[in-house]
Design a protein around this motif. Structure first.
Motif, PDB file in Angstrom:
ATOM      1  N   ASP A 656       0.830  -1.194   0.000  1.00 17.60           N
ATOM      2  CA  ASP A 656       0.000   0.000   0.000  1.00 17.60           C
ATOM      3  C   ASP A 656       0.868   1.248   0.000  1.00 17.60           C
ATOM      4  O   ASP A 656       2.017   1.223   0.466  1.00 17.60           O
ATOM      5  CB  ASP A 656      -0.893  -0.008   1.250  1.00 17.60           C
ATOM      6  N   THR A 657       0.344   2.338  -0.522  1.00 12.14           N
ATOM      7  CA  THR A 657       1.048   3.616  -0.452  1.00 12.14           C
ATOM      8  C   THR A 657       0.931   4.191   0.955  1.00 12.14           C
ATOM      9  O   THR A 657      -0.038   3.927   1.681  1.00 12.14           O
ATOM     10  CB  THR A 657       0.462   4.621  -1.463  1.00 12.14           C
ATOM     11  N   ILE A 658       1.916   4.982   1.343  1.00 18.77           N
ATOM     12  CA  ILE A 658       1.956   5.576   2.673  1.00 18.77           C
ATOM     13  C   ILE A 658       1.497   7.027   2.582  1.00 18.77           C
ATOM     14  O   ILE A 658       1.862   7.744   1.655  1.00 18.77           O
ATOM     15  CB  ILE A 658       3.378   5.480   3.272  1.00 18.77           C
ATOM     16  N   GLN A 659       0.684   7.442   3.532  1.00 17.43           N
ATOM     17  CA  GLN A 659       0.090   8.781   3.677  1.00 17.43           C
ATOM     18  C   GLN A 659      -1.216   8.942   2.904  1.00 17.43           C
ATOM     19  O   GLN A 659      -2.099   9.685   3.327  1.00 17.43           O
ATOM     20  CB  GLN A 659       1.060   9.908   3.283  1.00 17.43           C
ATOM     21  N   PHE A 660      -1.375   8.253   1.783  1.00 21.25           N
ATOM     22  CA  PHE A 660      -2.663   8.267   1.077  1.00 21.25           C
ATOM     23  C   PHE A 660      -2.856   6.868   0.509  1.00 21.25           C
ATOM     24  O   PHE A 660      -2.333   6.528  -0.540  1.00 21.25           O
ATOM     25  CB  PHE A 660      -2.671   9.305  -0.036  1.00 21.25           C
ATOM     26  N   THR A 661      -3.622   6.054   1.217  1.00 17.98           N
ATOM     27  CA  THR A 661      -3.716   4.635   0.882  1.00 17.98           C
ATOM     28  C   THR A 661      -4.808   4.372  -0.146  1.00 17.98           C
ATOM     29  O   THR A 661      -5.530   5.268  -0.571  1.00 17.98           O
ATOM     30  CB  THR A 661      -4.023   3.811   2.142  1.00 17.98           C
ATOM     31  N   GLY A 662      -4.944   3.124  -0.503  1.00 17.58           N
ATOM     32  CA  GLY A 662      -6.042   2.714  -1.362  1.00 17.58           C
ATOM     33  C   GLY A 662      -7.313   2.507  -0.570  1.00 17.58           C
ATOM     34  O   GLY A 662      -7.292   2.405   0.665  1.00 17.58           O
TER      35      GLY A 662
END
Length: 757
Positions: A656-662
């Motif tokens: 997952d991306t960090i700071q703005f997730t899915g």
């Protein structure tokens, strides 16, 4: 029951679901063989599928039941004309006109039949009669113009085509016919212009480029041609040519400033979209030297932000620039003068602060500052829609009128996520209104239309939308997303209902003084979440949505279908590339150092230039540790949904991306039993995946920092048993995500409570 079946049949027919509509009409006729409307509409289903003999049988059946109304003869005429029985078709249309002398469509179709018979004078007569009865139908003018072309009355045809164009300015058929007409009078430049427009609106960009270039050989001052030509180049990703076109426009207009601001704004936007941020800033500076008082240029200059960052210092630099220039802009702008209102309104109509939310910071104060500024601009232009609206006296048996507004009632994350709010609504207690601010329909649009009591589609016209919402006297207006579309953000700055809410379609506070409540899922919010919002936060149970179990296909593709290696551990990370912040690139490197067979798979940005910039950033990050990113990283082209799900089934681990997730992407991955590593942050948009995993009780892959992220990602990559254990746990528990009515109940309880306060 018949009424319900008929409503469903019409909904399927309007959406183009012919077989489903046919089935419903057949059901009606099985129950009541004398249902005239069902026979007629069934005939139209056959007609639309070119099943003309069956269509005629159905039309005759309808006519036998009702020979007293014009519509039966009109539909029969359509079927007869389609089978080239023109004499009978003429008789049918004439009978329709006898029963309804003012039916313009009947005259129009009668004209078409005479045209087929080569009787131009008769056809022209009926087209003119149709226009006399209805002067707002562009098809009537188009067909009349075609008759005049056939009669070699070119000048008259051009006049008629231009009238049609006023009614439908992007109709490629009208534009093409204008090209034909100007060719006939040997005006090659005007002909090329209209041929270019015709191709442009059919997305035939290469053909449009050729025509526009031909037009510019003579009409070197036409700003519209330059704008469209540059846009054509952008559509086929020939960005240097697009930039050259803007430069050429500025040079050609050196003796006149008219239209140059529009050129500069488009040029700046292009440079930002291809990641040339500093170049965009420089062009904006140059433009402001020529037009120092233009508010559109000032605002555009202020909110230029990168799509991708190279390092954290860049993030801080551009964030500070954004803040400083916003403060300066607010200070320098005269919001009290009515003379400024039109240009201020135009300036805020093009963009939002969308990319600000992807820097990884709490945006509350900046959003409030911009939201207040936006509201003051709107207030000057539309004072009639600013005053507070008194809540109506609500009685227990009254239905509560709920309005949902969005630009994404289509196959988009917002449309998919919130459909359940309508589908599972308690219609005994609520009346639903939907306001779709754009005119781009698909299958999901049809479902929103079906589940609404009232569904409106607009041509992105703020005044039309505001007037409609205000007239509907809603109890509660809910913006499903705010911050992605300029138009809905402007509308949200008005007071159109006594209670106005924002949902988390774009998960950040609006900062607007006109939004009273922010609706968000409880599992996605931290304990102190209220401090992140200017609105009063409403926390819905669980994930807050009613989400049906997606249909996951069987695994049909292999790694080789996607160009992936057969012996690697696939780490899938399929978020939008602007979500990836540069300080976290080293996480991939650390995983690669410990999992030598790691293969990180990403999906391209829609713009290939941005994708390449991301590729180069990864290359630098890996090179810092003497590794080659090409050995570990694969960026796939954008995928169809079916291929995207296949990729999730093939992958071993999700990152997952960090700071703005899915959110929706996470739900898709969970449906495919893919274990996902996510870092739970401070803000809601950094906790979406964590909330989903908590809901299904799979907390093993939720981490609190980068070190833990690397550790769990490595463990999943090296320990196949642990990975399969997590997969199995997801498979066992994921059913709780689906068809959860608690969120709907919580939402409707909120509506009932807030309306009685």
């Amino acid at each position: 029951m018949l009424d319900r079946l008929y409503t469903e049949a019409n909904a399927f027919s309007d959406a183009g679901y012919w077989s489903e509509a046919e089935d419903k009409y057949q059901q009606i006729l099985a129950l009541e063989n004398t249902h005239t409307d069902a026979w007629r509409e069934l005939g139209m289903i056959y007609y639309c599928q070119e099943r003309y003999p069956e269509a005629l049988d159905a039309f005759y059946s309808a006519l036998e039941l009702d020979s007293s109304t014009a519509i039966q003869y009109y539909y029969l005429g359509l079927g007869l004309a389609a089978t080239e029985d023109f004499t009978a078709a003429i008789s049918a249309y004439e009978q329709a006109i006898f029963l309804d002398l003012n039916w313009s469509d009947a005259y129009h179709q009668l004209g078409r039949v005479y045209l087929e018979l080569g009787e131009f004078e008769q056809a022209e007569t009926y087209y003119i009669k149709a226009i006399d009865l209805n002067s707002n139908n562009s098809d009537f003018y188009l067909d009349l113009g075609n008759i005049l072309i056939a009669k070699q009355q070119i000048g008259d045809a051009i006049i008629i085509y231009k009238k049609a164009l006023k009614l439908d300015s992007q109709n490629p058929h009208i534009l093409y016919q204008l090209g034909i007409a100007f060719t006939a009078i040997k005006n090659s430049s005007q002909a090329a212009f209209y041929f270019g427009d015709s191709a442009y609106y059919q997305a035939q960009y290469t053909e449009a480029i050729q025509s526009y270039q031909e037009s510019l050989k003579v009409q070197t001052q036409d700003i519209d041609v330059y704008l469209k030509l540059a846009d054509c180049y952008q559509k086929i990703e020939q960005y240097p040519q697009a930039i050259h076109t803007y430069q050429q426009a500025v040079e050609q207009r050196s003796d006149s400033t008219e239209g140059l601001i529009e050129i500069y704004l488009a040029w700046i936007n292009l440079l930002q979209e291809i990641g040339e941020t500093e170049a965009a800033i420089n062009i904006a500076k140059n433009a402001l030297e020529t037009f120092p008082n233009d508010f559109s240029l000032k605002l555009t200059y202020q909110r230029i932000l990168p799509i991708l960052y190279n390092n954290t210092s860049e993030i801080e630099q551009y964030r500070q620039r954004f803040s400083d220039l916003l403060t300066q802009l607010i200070t320098e702008t005269d919001l009290t003068s009515p003379n400024n209102s039109e240009r201020l309104l135009a300036a805020i109509s093009t963009h939002t602060n969308f990319y600000l939310q992807y820097q990884g910071y709490n945006d509350l104060e900046l959003q409030k500052q911009y939201g207040k500024f936006l509201h003051q601009i709107i207030k000057t232009s539309f004072p009639q829609w600013i005053k507070p609206i008194n809540r109506r006296s609500y009685q227990p048996n009254d239905k509560i009128k709920i309005g949902y507004i969005s630009s994404f009632f289509q196959w988009h994350t917002v449309g998919i996520v919130f459909l359940g709010w309508l589908k599972k609504c308690n219609f005994q207690d609520f009346e639903l209104y939907c306001y779709y601010t754009v005119n781009e329909a698909d299958e999901l649009t049809d479902l929103y239309r079906y589940y609404s009591d009232y569904f409106y589609e607009f041509q992105e016209n703020l005044i039309d939308i505001a007037e409609t919402i205000y007239a509907d006297k809603l109890d509660i207006l809910v913006f499903l997303d705010l911050g992605m579309c300029p138009l809905t953000t402007q509308i949200a700055s008005l007071r159109l209902a006594s209670i106005q809410c924002a949902a988390w379609g774009h998960p950040v506070t609006t900062g607007l003084p006109t939004i009273d409540y922010f609706i968000s899922p409880d599992l996605l919010e931290p304990q102190n979440a209220q401090t992140h919002y200017s609105e009063t936060l409403i926390r819905l149970p669980n994930l807050g949505i009613y989400y049906e179990k997606p249909e996951i296909p069987e695994l049909e593709k292999t790694r080789s279908n996607f160009g992936l290696k057969n012996d690697t551990v696939i780490y899938l990370s399929c978020q939008s590339l602007f979500k990836y912040l540069p300080q976290y690139d080293k996480i991939l490197v650390e995983i690669a150092k410990q999992v030598p067979l790691a293969e990180f798979v990403f999906v391209s940005h829609w713009n290939s230039v941005i994708t390449e910039k991301f590729r180069q950033r990864l290359k630098r990050a890996f090179a810092d540790f003497s590794l080659n990113s090409e050995d570990y990283c694969t960026i796939l082209p954008r995928l169809e949904k079916s291929d995207y799900l296949q990729l999730n089934l093939i992958a071993d681990i999700g990152l997952d991306t960090i700071q703005f997730t899915g959110f929706l992407t996470t739900l898709d991955s969970i449906a495919c039993n893919l274990p996902i590593v996510t870092c739970e942050g401070e803000l809601m948009r950094s906790r979406q995946t964590a909330g989903i995993l908590k809901r299904i009780g799979v907390t093993e892959t939720i981490v609190q920092n980068e070190k833990e992220y690397i550790k769990i990602a490595v463990k999943l990559g090296l320990n196949r048993f642990f990975r399969e254990e997590v997969c199995h746990k997801i498979q066992q528990n994921k059913s709780v995500l689906y068809e959860d009515k608690n969120g709907i109940q919580g939402l409707e309880n909120f509506y009932k409570q807030v309306i009685t306060v």
